[in-house]
Design an enzyme around this catalytic site. Structure first.
Site, PDB file in Angstrom:
ATOM      1  N   ALA A 177       0.985  -1.186   0.008  1.00 29.45           N
ATOM      2  CA  ALA A 177       0.141  -0.167   0.227  1.00 29.45           C
ATOM      3  C   ALA A 177       0.740   1.220  -0.556  1.00 29.45           C
ATOM      4  CB  ALA A 177      -1.060   0.069   1.368  1.00 29.45           C
ATOM      5  N   LYS A 178       2.165   1.392   0.230  1.00 27.49           N
ATOM      6  CA  LYS A 178       2.870   2.232   0.579  1.00 27.49           C
ATOM      7  C   LYS A 178       2.917   2.885  -1.069  1.00 27.49           C
ATOM      8  CE  LYS A 178       6.836   5.039   2.620  1.00 27.49           C
ATOM      9  NZ  LYS A 178       7.524   4.955   3.802  1.00 27.49           N
TER      10      LYS A 178
END
Length: 296
Positions: free
Chosen positions: A167-168
């Site tokens: 996600a990052k």
């Protein structure tokens, strides 16, 4: 937290992490640079250790390191000395495959692994306003909760191990790509007499081109798989063609906008011309064989 928490890596972010942790527990800190270890040891609640393996006496060790390879080296040195059931929390920015590699390194020693990517900068970590993107087993997340709470008030559990890091990386990829688009837009504005500040105000409007693709087209069209009505892909292709012509007339080099135009050409050629232009997402579903929409 009664037992000490280990921290490997005392760069800018690691030092901020040390300060956050030291407010709630004793911290054992190590950095390859002895000067950094010494400086951290001057903080209340932080004790510097001479060797990375000395962190193994902690039940939870936090990694804040510059590269996946360095994280793997640190875990390989620490895990053999940790008690079975202990936990390594990776906060460095790595890929899901790197998290799986950490698990492979630690599993023979009974050591668990969790990813907690930091979605903010050093200033936010120091101020206690960071967000953590977490991936891992529920039991490991629960066990790490005191450490996670000490680091950040906002925590998003994204899924299995590696999901937080994914996600990052995806978030950062979007931010970096959008920055290129904004630079191109600013150059076109400057060449055509549009106030760059007024352009920024326009783009910041919830109904304008920066946020509406997310709030309307992605959330309200792609996820439910609803592409009926709306702005046709053929119209989006036409507008994209106009933007390319404007840039060419003004002598503005384009990279991101030019590349994105190709997708609309492919979509129209593939029969999506009359559907809402959010339907370009179905191209990736075709190419990858994986659904993006939540529609069953």
């Amino acid at each position: 937290m009664r037992s000490p928490v280990g921290l490997c890596g005392l760069g800018n972010m690691g030092s901020a992490v040390a300060r956050r942790l030291s407010g709630t527990c004793q911290v054992l800190a190590y950095d390859l640079d002895p000067a950094r270890t010494g400086a951290a040891g001057e903080l209340d609640g932080v004790t510097g250790v001479a060797e990375v393996a000395d962190l193994a006496q902690a039940e939870t060790v936090v990694l804040s390191l510059p590269t996946p390879a360095v994280s793997a080296q640190a875990a390989a040195a620490i895990a053999p000395g940790m008690r079975p059931g202990s936990l390594i929390v990776e906060t460095s920015t790595v890929n899901p495959a790197d998290m799986h590699r950490l698990r492979e390194l630690c599993a023979p020693h009974g050591v668990r692994v969790l990813d907690a990517a930091i979605l903010s900068g050093v200033a936010q970590m120091a101020a206690g306003t960071s967000t953590l993107l977490i991936g891992g087993d529920e039991a490991d997340v629960a066990r790490a909760r005191p450490v996670l709470d000490a680091l950040a008030p906002r925590q998003l559990v994204l899924g299995e191990l590696g999901a937080g890091m994914a996600a990052k990386v995806i978030n950062n990829a979007v931010a970096h790509a959008v920055m290129v688009v904004l630079a191109e837009a600013g150059a076109m504005a400057a060449a055509t007499g549009v106030s760059e500040r007024r352009l920024a105000e326009l783009l910041a409007d919830p109904e304008a081109g920066l946020t509406r693709p997310l709030t309307h087209r992605f959330l309200e069209r792609v996820l439910p798989g609803d592409y009926e009505g709306g702005m046709p892909t053929s119209a989006a292709r036409k507008d994209s063609t106009l933007a390319l012509a404007l840039a060419q007339d003004a002598g503005i080099p384009l990279f991101a906008i030019q590349a994105c135009h190709s997708v609309y050409e492919i979509a129209v050629g593939g029969g999506l011309g009359r559907q809402d232009y959010a339907s370009i997402a179905t191209l990736w579903e075709q190419w990858t064989g994986r659904p993006i929409s939540e529609k069953e």
